[in-house]
Design a protein around this motif. Sequence first.
Motif, short mmCIF file in Angstrom:
data_model
loop_
_atom_site.label_atom_id
_atom_site.label_comp_id
_atom_site.label_asym_id
_atom_site.label_seq_id
_atom_site.Cartn_x
_atom_site.Cartn_y
_atom_site.Cartn_z
N ASP A 326 -81.74 57.40 -120.29
CA ASP A 326 -82.00 56.23 -119.46
C ASP A 326 -81.19 56.10 -118.19
OD1 ASP A 326 -83.84 54.53 -121.46
OD2 ASP A 326 -81.98 55.41 -122.74
N SER A 327 -80.21 57.09 -118.18
CA SER A 327 -79.25 57.04 -117.04
C SER A 327 -79.92 57.63 -115.86
CB SER A 327 -77.81 57.32 -117.21
OG SER A 327 -77.25 56.73 -118.04
N HIS A 402 -69.61 46.49 -114.07
CA HIS A 402 -69.80 45.11 -115.06
C HIS A 402 -70.05 43.88 -114.10
CE1 HIS A 402 -68.52 47.22 -118.25
NE2 HIS A 402 -67.24 47.40 -118.00
N SER A 419 -81.10 46.13 -116.70
CA SER A 419 -80.83 47.09 -117.33
C SER A 419 -81.37 48.33 -116.93
CB SER A 419 -81.50 46.84 -118.81
OG SER A 419 -81.39 47.94 -119.77
N LEU A 422 -78.86 49.53 -114.30
CA LEU A 422 -77.63 50.21 -114.79
C LEU A 422 -77.87 51.22 -115.60
CD1 LEU A 422 -75.91 46.88 -115.70
CD2 LEU A 422 -75.57 48.13 -113.71
N HIS A 424 -79.12 51.27 -118.68
CA HIS A 424 -78.70 50.79 -119.92
C HIS A 424 -79.86 51.57 -121.10
CE1 HIS A 424 -75.64 47.71 -119.09
NE2 HIS A 424 -75.08 48.84 -119.08
N SER A 425 -79.57 51.77 -122.25
CA SER A 425 -80.64 51.88 -123.19
C SER A 425 -81.73 50.94 -123.51
CB SER A 425 -80.03 52.84 -124.35
OG SER A 425 -79.18 51.86 -124.92
N THR A 426 -81.13 49.85 -123.86
CA THR A 426 -81.89 48.81 -123.99
C THR A 426 -81.51 47.55 -123.07
OG1 THR A 426 -80.38 47.85 -125.91
CG2 THR A 426 -82.25 49.60 -126.44
N SER A 427 -82.40 46.65 -123.03
CA SER A 427 -82.10 45.17 -122.47
C SER A 427 -81.23 44.37 -123.49
CB SER A 427 -83.43 44.45 -122.10
OG SER A 427 -84.31 45.29 -121.41
N PHE A 429 -78.77 45.47 -125.02
CA PHE A 429 -77.28 45.76 -125.07
C PHE A 429 -76.97 45.02 -123.78
CE2 PHE A 429 -74.20 48.45 -122.65
CZ PHE A 429 -73.22 48.49 -123.30
N THR A 430 -77.70 45.19 -122.74
CA THR A 430 -77.41 44.35 -121.33
C THR A 430 -77.08 42.77 -121.55
OG1 THR A 430 -78.73 45.85 -120.07
CG2 THR A 430 -77.86 43.99 -119.05
#
Length: 464
Positions: A326-327, A402, A419, A422, A424-427, A429-430
């Motif tokens: 995802d990155s 952050h 998300s 950045l 991130h793997s999932t929204s 998490f954000t």
Amino acid sequence: MKPAKPYRACSCRDPETGRLLGKACPDLGSKKGHGGWYARYEAPRDAEARRRRPRIGPYRTESECKDALLDVLGRIGHGGHVDDRRTTFGEYLTRRLRWWESEAELKPSTLGSYREAVELYFRPGLGHVRLVDLRDHHFRDLYAAMRLINRSGQEADKGDLLRRLLSARSERDGKRISTRPLSEARIKRIHAVGLSALADAVPHTLPYNPAASVKPGGKRGARKRRPLLWTAPRVERWQQTGEIPAPVMVWTAAQCGAFLDSLEASTEPKRAAERLYALFHVAAYFGLRRSELCGLMWWEVDLATRRIHVRQAQVADALDSTKSDDSDRQIMIDAVTVAVLKAWRKAQLAERMAWGSAWTDCGRVFTREDGTPLRPAWVSVRFGTLAARAELPPIRFHDLRHGTATMLLAAGQPIKVISEILGHSTSAFTADVYTEVAEELADAAAAAIAAYIPRRERAPEIGS
């Protein structure tokens, strides 16, 4: 090959030679209940193709020994667990490291962290223990000793386990090991390496994973370390006492803007522009990790279409893939950032002309003056120096990331968009990490608006 057959033996010794009598003890035939029943069997050869004939026992009767022998042979036939009394945990880890390297499934940085966990902690701490004798208490004792490293209680502990760990950490690859204490998060990551290594030994070598019941990482139910905003009262308290409210702090939009302004050229006070202003600008606006910034290539930046493709990262001295799938992402940048990067590319070209043949063409967007890659750790050090010079409350370089998330949320941008920016793997998490501080930032902005608009003083309404 002869079938395995039980036999009687004991632990008596010859009074003259001191040698173990075993099956030759004369009391085995004359004394009832003397000794026990044992059996040897052919086990699969070890990693070096050497023959193995483990022994089971003692048992009270020949019948019990036969039943146990049949059980072992049955497990061998079905590929189940077989006792290996020779291999130590250290020998097994050496072999497992070799497998990890040959399988080429791990990123170089991940493989490096696995090797460090083995060489600095598991091998010196538990390497002498036989693999089949490993229990959960061995790992609990190891982590208890690791928590004392570089802490005040280290001198009082005279245990051999801590001594071995300190000896292994004194120097590695000619470099001195960090003098900072190990965090619970670090111990948890080291534990994950041991857990993974031992999982491969089940069920053929071990009946179960002895590290599986150990749960390092702090108290159960402990709160996550969410970012906290540098509000005016917190800044005032920090200025008075030097106290930082939380491990993860975030600048307000005004503080972030003041930092970037402080990097530009100025006449009052007289100050030259920060050479790597563009790097900090991109970090603050789009939240790239420092490894991603140091590994960013010019051919992954399309200024005409205003896109940056984050595809790799600079970890220490080597290029690696991004932190996760995802990155690996494309980021749309604004016109101001395009202008900043164009100016930086022009400045970099001037440096290349000045250095001539001594300039190194590594293809990176952000480099040293001679064209060589930046070290991520140096970027953090430089950031700390610049933030202190700007007289701003302290944050880490990673906290710019952050801050990006927080300000985008406060500005009303959709969680999914943030998300993706950045990586991130999932929204979810954000939202979980940043919503609270974004609401605090929005409240601070609302309070600032109320303070900015002049109003005549009015007495508060009763009951309000």
